[in-house]
Design a protein around this motif. Sequence first.
Motif, PDB file in Angstrom:
ATOM      1  N   UNK A  52       0.821  -1.208   0.000  1.00 13.41           N
ATOM      2  CA  UNK A  52       0.000   0.000   0.000  1.00 13.41           C
ATOM      3  C   UNK A  52       0.856   1.259   0.000  1.00 13.41           C
ATOM      4  N   UNK A  53       1.899   1.268   0.823  1.00  8.95           N
ATOM      5  CA  UNK A  53       2.759   2.444   0.884  1.00  8.95           C
ATOM      6  C   UNK A  53       3.645   2.568  -0.359  1.00  8.95           C
ATOM      7  N   UNK A  54       3.942   1.422  -0.986  1.00  9.75           N
ATOM      8  CA  UNK A  54       4.682   1.469  -2.251  1.00  9.75           C
ATOM      9  C   UNK A  54       3.828   2.122  -3.334  1.00  9.75           C
ATOM     10  N   UNK A  55       2.559   1.758  -3.361  1.00  9.27           N
ATOM     11  CA  UNK A  55       1.658   2.347  -4.351  1.00  9.27           C
ATOM     12  C   UNK A  55       1.342   3.802  -4.036  1.00  9.27           C
ATOM     13  N   UNK A  56       1.216   4.108  -2.755  1.00  5.82           N
ATOM     14  CA  UNK A  56       0.891   5.471  -2.356  1.00  5.82           C
ATOM     15  C   UNK A  56      -0.605   5.657  -2.162  1.00  5.82           C
ATOM     16  N   UNK A  57      -0.951   6.513  -1.246  1.00  3.66           N
ATOM     17  CA  UNK A  57      -2.365   6.718  -0.914  1.00  3.66           C
ATOM     18  C   UNK A  57      -3.145   7.296  -2.089  1.00  3.66           C
ATOM     19  N   UNK A  65      -8.657   0.952  -4.581  1.00  2.00           N
ATOM     20  CA  UNK A  65      -8.039  -0.354  -4.357  1.00  2.00           C
ATOM     21  C   UNK A  65      -7.428  -0.406  -2.964  1.00  2.00           C
ATOM     22  N   UNK A  66      -7.433  -1.620  -2.373  1.00  2.00           N
ATOM     23  CA  UNK A  66      -6.834  -1.842  -1.057  1.00  2.00           C
ATOM     24  C   UNK A  66      -5.988  -3.109  -1.138  1.00  2.00           C
ATOM     25  N   UNK A  67      -4.657  -3.004  -0.967  1.00  3.92           N
ATOM     26  CA  UNK A  67      -3.826  -4.214  -0.924  1.00  3.92           C
ATOM     27  C   UNK A  67      -4.110  -4.999   0.362  1.00  3.92           C
ATOM     28  N   UNK A  68      -4.374  -6.296   0.230  1.00  6.65           N
ATOM     29  CA  UNK A  68      -4.640  -7.155   1.372  1.00  6.65           C
ATOM     30  C   UNK A  68      -3.627  -8.286   1.393  1.00  6.65           C
ATOM     31  N   UNK A  69      -3.489  -8.927   2.572  1.00  7.13           N
ATOM     32  CA  UNK A  69      -2.540 -10.033   2.698  1.00  7.13           C
ATOM     33  C   UNK A  69      -2.972 -11.192   1.819  1.00  7.13           C
ATOM     34  N   UNK A  70      -1.978 -11.882   1.246  1.00 10.49           N
ATOM     35  CA  UNK A  70      -2.249 -13.003   0.354  1.00 10.49           C
ATOM     36  C   UNK A  70      -1.513 -14.239   0.852  1.00 10.49           C
ATOM     37  N   UNK A  71      -2.058 -15.411   0.513  1.00  7.42           N
ATOM     38  CA  UNK A  71      -1.390 -16.652   0.876  1.00  7.42           C
ATOM     39  C   UNK A  71      -0.293 -17.019  -0.119  1.00  7.42           C
ATOM     40  N   UNK A  72      -0.073 -16.141  -1.099  1.00 11.01           N
ATOM     41  CA  UNK A  72       0.957 -16.399  -2.104  1.00 11.01           C
ATOM     42  C   UNK A  72       2.009 -15.309  -2.043  1.00 11.01           C
ATOM     43  N   UNK A 111     -12.621   3.578   1.863  1.00 14.96           N
ATOM     44  CA  UNK A 111     -12.104   4.766   2.546  1.00 14.96           C
ATOM     45  C   UNK A 111     -11.679   4.463   3.975  1.00 14.96           C
ATOM     46  N   UNK A 112     -12.523   3.807   4.781  1.00 14.06           N
ATOM     47  CA  UNK A 112     -12.082   3.482   6.146  1.00 14.06           C
ATOM     48  C   UNK A 112     -10.862   2.548   6.165  1.00 14.06           C
ATOM     49  N   UNK A 113     -10.818   1.586   5.201  1.00 15.39           N
ATOM     50  CA  UNK A 113      -9.679   0.668   5.159  1.00 15.39           C
ATOM     51  C   UNK A 113      -8.384   1.406   4.857  1.00 15.39           C
ATOM     52  N   UNK A 114      -8.422   2.310   3.883  1.00 17.12           N
ATOM     53  CA  UNK A 114      -7.229   3.092   3.565  1.00 17.12           C
ATOM     54  C   UNK A 114      -6.863   4.002   4.727  1.00 17.12           C
ATOM     55  N   UNK A 117      -4.893   1.864   7.049  1.00 19.04           N
ATOM     56  CA  UNK A 117      -3.569   1.555   6.495  1.00 19.04           C
ATOM     57  C   UNK A 117      -2.630   2.740   6.636  1.00 19.04           C
ATOM     58  N   UNK A 118      -3.129   3.902   6.283  1.00 14.90           N
ATOM     59  CA  UNK A 118      -2.270   5.094   6.297  1.00 14.90           C
ATOM     60  C   UNK A 118      -2.404   5.884   7.595  1.00 14.90           C
ATOM     61  N   UNK A 119      -3.037   5.245   8.631  1.00 18.88           N
ATOM     62  CA  UNK A 119      -3.112   5.776   9.988  1.00 18.88           C
ATOM     63  C   UNK A 119      -3.695   7.177  10.035  1.00 18.88           C
ATOM     64  N   UNK A 120      -4.837   7.314   9.365  1.00 20.98           N
ATOM     65  CA  UNK A 120      -5.524   8.608   9.415  1.00 20.98           C
ATOM     66  C   UNK A 120      -6.455   8.628  10.618  1.00 20.98           C
ATOM     67  N   UNK A 121      -6.612   9.751  11.194  1.00 19.87           N
ATOM     68  CA  UNK A 121      -7.504   9.897  12.336  1.00 19.87           C
ATOM     69  C   UNK A 121      -8.913  10.278  11.913  1.00 19.87           C
ATOM     70  N   UNK A 122      -9.040  10.831  10.732  1.00 20.51           N
ATOM     71  CA  UNK A 122     -10.356  11.275  10.275  1.00 20.51           C
ATOM     72  C   UNK A 122     -11.178  10.070   9.843  1.00 20.51           C
ATOM     73  N   UNK A 123     -12.488  10.147  10.004  1.00 17.63           N
ATOM     74  CA  UNK A 123     -13.364   9.064   9.583  1.00 17.63           C
ATOM     75  C   UNK A 123     -13.844   9.303   8.160  1.00 17.63           C
TER      76      UNK A 123
END
Length: 540
Positions: A52-57, A65-72, A111-114, A117-123
């Motif tokens: 996510x941080x590689x792609x940038x907010x 899009x939201x990068x999620x953990x993968x089993x691969x 929006x809430x997921x990002x 990820x990017x540690x925003x305080x705003x909802x």
Amino acid sequence: MATSPIVDSNNPDTSSDQIEQGKNQNTDSLYVQFGIQQINLKTQYTFDTVTAKLLGEDLCQYHRIVPVDSDSSQKVALAMAEPFDMIAQQIVRSKTKSKLKIFQCNSDDIEPALGRIFQKNSNFEDTLQNLIEVDDESEEENFADVSIDILRTEASDGPAIVFVNSLLVQAVQERASDIHIEPQETEIRIRLRVDGMLKELQAASNRLQSGVIARIKILGSMDIAERRIPQDGRIKFKIMGRSVDVRVSTIPSIYGEKIVLRILDKGSTSLNMDDLGIDLDKLEHFKEISKSASGMILVTGPTGSGKTTTLYSVLNFINSPHLNILTAEDPVEYRLNGITQIQIKPKVGLTFASALRAFLRQDPDIIMVGEMRDLETAEIGIKAALTGHLVLSTLHTNNAISTIMRLINLGIDKYLITSSLSLIISQRLLRRICLNCKIQEEPSTSLLKAISRFGITIPDQKYFIGKGCKHCSGSGFWGRAGIHELLFMSDTLKDRIISDASESELLQIAKNAGMASLIEDGLQKASRGITSLEEIIRVI
């Protein structure tokens, strides 16, 4: 949570053809059809923060899009609101250098997921409020006040560059003649013109709008700060070893500038007269006239009917080191070696008429004029044809006979017309039936009735259609062919023109001399399985 592979965007089997077919189905069944797993981001707390941080907010926000953990460990997993956004997938692959797994998620959960990820305080409500802009009646002025530095920065951003490059590559691969980039209220509409018909692609996020437009304008050497008036530009690039020219046109709209890119791909266009699709006996006569030392050849038809390609084919056929060939065009679509080509520039006084006058002082053998737009240009062209030059040009008329009437209505003396004119070609371009899905079909009653309006009864024989397949993206057509109406100027026809014969009388004389009309030439090609009867009715 365990994940399973669904759509591998690096697999060629996951194609735009499949996506186009899926658009017409129910959304849920569409995801099932392609094996796309739907996940709930509200319960998915293991996100791929490194990716996510590689792609940038900004990029994640742009494409939802939201990068999620993968089993691969070999693939990057993306939760997407629009899992068929191929542009977004191409951008992510370019940045991560990895294969992808695609999941579908609820757009409202992104929006809430990002934010987590990017540690925003705003909802989410706070973020949404920040996106709302005050409506102002002076919208155009505010829009034009954006800093040029900001526009240049956005144009050089990775998403804008990858989006434009990907779009150009896709257009060339799909044989598109034009790309339409149309800002809408909530998205950017993207369409390609393939085989003369517009085809809609996946819409892009309007967050990319300013960057994409600025990027294209920079490539086209246009003024990125000027967005209130139309502009024109040109881009030249190479793809797969082929040189491709792109003409750029912008116009202001209420949601931003609309851009149309005209693709001039030399590698996809044949400039051989034998490939025009003209019957062999008429083609030989056409070639003989093309070798004449004087006279005029006019090619007519609506915009996009292949007139310029026909003229270039003639020039390519007769081009020789022993001939001085000059052309005046607007624009110059293809560069021809050994021929002097001039781009018309009316703003500085370089018109078709002024170029023609200058040509006559350049010791020409052959002159091509892009279009006979007015009386002055037509008069100079006809006089050039009468004084030992071969003149080629175009007119916008419906058929060959009406071209004669058009010249008379422009104010050209009938004696000059009959003395200078050698050949008139009226033409259209129609789509070829795809050979991969070609099937025989009986003409319907309504189709037979439509054809009968032309005073023609089609013979009882085999006719074909394309049922649609992966190769032709379901259209049933692949490529285009020309249908032609060739009017050779006979002595009888010239005498009747001078004696003020009507258009219907001239048409009958031409038919008696062996001229096949556009509909007749089209029916011949339909009987040979080149095109369909429906396509003939569409273009005539």
